[in-house]
Structure formats: C-alpha cells, structure tokens
Design an enzyme around this catalytic site. Structure first.
Site, PDB file in Angstrom:
ATOM      1  N   GLU A 111      11.856  -7.511   0.756  1.00  0.00           N
ATOM      2  CA  GLU A 111      12.177  -5.990   0.052  1.00  0.00           C
ATOM      3  C   GLU A 111      10.383  -5.793  -0.471  1.00  0.00           C
ATOM      4  O   GLU A 111       9.745  -5.126  -0.380  1.00  0.00           O
ATOM      5  CB  GLU A 111      13.020  -6.709  -1.471  1.00  0.00           C
ATOM      6  CG  GLU A 111      13.932  -6.230  -1.378  1.00  0.00           C
ATOM      7  CD  GLU A 111      14.799  -6.685  -2.910  1.00  0.00           C
ATOM      8  OE1 GLU A 111      14.029  -7.266  -3.860  1.00  0.00           O
ATOM      9  OE2 GLU A 111      16.194  -6.906  -3.088  1.00  0.00           O
ATOM     10  N   ALA A 124      13.204  -1.712  -0.793  1.00  0.00           N
ATOM     11  CA  ALA A 124      12.484  -1.400  -2.436  1.00  0.00           C
ATOM     12  C   ALA A 124      11.051  -1.269  -1.993  1.00  0.00           C
ATOM     13  O   ALA A 124      10.729  -0.296  -2.057  1.00  0.00           O
ATOM     14  CB  ALA A 124      12.482  -2.684  -2.942  1.00  0.00           C
ATOM     15  N   TYR A 125      10.401  -2.336  -1.706  1.00  0.00           N
ATOM     16  CA  TYR A 125       8.796  -1.756  -1.615  1.00  0.00           C
ATOM     17  C   TYR A 125       7.966  -2.447  -0.714  1.00  0.00           C
ATOM     18  O   TYR A 125       8.642  -3.668  -0.076  1.00  0.00           O
ATOM     19  CB  TYR A 125       8.123  -2.689  -3.301  1.00  0.00           C
ATOM     20  CG  TYR A 125       8.604  -2.660  -3.884  1.00  0.00           C
ATOM     21  CD1 TYR A 125       9.281  -3.159  -5.399  1.00  0.00           C
ATOM     22  CD2 TYR A 125       9.042  -1.042  -5.010  1.00  0.00           C
ATOM     23  CE1 TYR A 125       9.640  -2.871  -6.694  1.00  0.00           C
ATOM     24  CE2 TYR A 125       9.319  -0.317  -5.902  1.00  0.00           C
ATOM     25  CZ  TYR A 125      10.410  -1.618  -6.512  1.00  0.00           C
ATOM     26  OH  TYR A 125      10.254  -1.992  -7.776  1.00  0.00           O
ATOM     27  N   ILE A 126       7.250  -1.643  -0.211  1.00  0.00           N
ATOM     28  CA  ILE A 126       5.972  -3.156   0.838  1.00  0.00           C
ATOM     29  C   ILE A 126       4.679  -2.384   0.445  1.00  0.00           C
ATOM     30  O   ILE A 126       4.370  -1.687  -0.786  1.00  0.00           O
ATOM     31  CB  ILE A 126       5.589  -1.632   2.207  1.00  0.00           C
ATOM     32  CG1 ILE A 126       7.699  -1.691   2.718  1.00  0.00           C
ATOM     33  CG2 ILE A 126       4.553  -1.808   3.113  1.00  0.00           C
ATOM     34  CD1 ILE A 126       6.923  -1.112   4.896  1.00  0.00           C
TER      35      ILE A 126
END
Length: 221
Positions: free
Chosen positions: A85, A132-134
């Site tokens: 994530e 979700a995110y980087i």
C-alpha cells in the site's frame, strides 16, 4: 493491518533515514518489508526493533537496481505481508566526491542507478498490487509529477521527500557548525523529522497530496 514496503538499497543495510522511517511506519500500524542488499544481520536488527515495539516487519534480500531481483523481492514480500500500500524508495549508493575535471559518464550512471532506475523498477513492480498510496523518493521532481498525473486516477499518490542534511551514522565526526548557521529553525534535522513527513504522506491525512516535492530542511536555502 496495512502493508508498507520500505525498500532501502543502501550499500550494505537499511540504516539512518531508512531505519527510522521503517520504525515510524510500523508504529503507525503498517507491516513493513525491510529490504537489504548484503547485510542480513543489519536488516534483521531493524526488524527486531520493530517487533520489540509490537510492530510487524520482515527483512527481504535483493538489489533494487536489478530488474529481476526487484521483481522477485516484491513478489516475496507480497506473499509474506500482502500487497503493498505504501512504497518508500530510499535507495542511496556511494557518493564519493569527484573533481569536475575527473568526472566521467560512468560516475553519472552510477548515481542514476539509485535515483532513477531503482525508483522506476520498484514502482513498476509494486503497481499491479497497489490499492492505496505511493510515497516515492525520486531523483527528479518532473518524474514525480508525471507519475502523479498518470496514477492519480487510480487513487495512487506520488511525492518526493527531500531532506536537507540530516546527520546519520556515516556523518560521524563531521562538523555541523557551518550548515547549522544557515538553518533558520536553529537546529539540525533528525531522521525522525523525515520519518514524520513520510508517515503523513502515507496516511489518510496525506491522501490529497500528490505530485509534490516536500522539503524537510528547517528552512535551509
């Protein structure tokens, strides 16, 4: 439990900023994959510290400047910890001082391995399983902005955390006075300052921040 990948391709082991960021993300409730290239004991020390505080972490060997090894270690981490994530790219190799008259093209290529090739390989490897995110430390802000635009529709954020001079183990004995005199906040930064910024960008609170270069340097010009 959320998963994070903290890939640290330092010359030997995750240390300094990488180790502190890994511990902070684990404290935030993420399971952390700690990467190392050769020093298994060093990586496992970071993992043990996280586990001692009640966090979840495992160490994974692999050279993140090598395409095959990067894909393999990401797959192994996903099998053990689940899909990524959060990706923290903290790859830093040797940075020997070289006089301009002695500078070679190979010197440039050596740096590009860590600051451009490694982030690209890692993003490509984790992207299929991301939800979700980087949070990516990339060599060029332009690359971050491009990835932010391209990956934004999928809910993935891409940012660069740009520390000032943050003294770590390899700076032992270096005089800080001249640099400190130019820091408006009047103190040297710490790895925890950088880790806190990464933690924010990887959190729900940072979900609307993307394509940015976030400088953590106490106002140093």
């Amino acid at each position: 439990m959320r998963r994070a990948c903290n890939w640290a391709a330092e010359p030997e082991r995750p240390r300094g900023l990488g180790a502190v960021i890994a511990r902070r993300l684990a404290a935030d409730g993420l399971a952390v994959a700690v990467n190392y290239r050769s020093d298994r004991a060093g990586a496992e020390k970071v993992v043990a510290e996280i586990q001692a505080e009640g966090g979840a972490a495992e160490a994974f060997a692999g050279d993140v400047t090598d395409e095959g090894q990067t894909a393999d270690l990401v797959a192994r981490a996903a099998t053990r910890l689940g899909p990524s994530e959060v990706l923290v790219v903290n790859a830093t190799g040797p940075q020997p001082p070289v006089a301009v008259e002695e500078l070679t093209w190979q010197d440039h290529l050596d740096q590009l391995l860590f600051f451009v090739k490694s982030p690209t390989l890692l993003v490509q490897a984790v992207l299929p399983g991301m939800s979700a995110y980087i949070a990516a430390k990339a060599a060029q802000h332009a690359m971050t902005q491009t990835w932010a635009r391209e990956l934004g529709p999928y809910g993935i954020t891409v940012n660069v955390v740009a520390p000032g001079w943050i003294p770590v183990e390899r700076h032992a004995g270096v005089d800080e006075a001249d640099y400190l005199a130019e820091v408006p906040l009047g103190r040297m930064g710490t790895p925890a300052d950088v880790a806190a910024t990464v933690s924010f960008l990887a959190s729900d609170g940072g979900a609307f921040v993307t394509g940015q270069r976030v400088t953590v340097n106490g106002g140093h010009a």
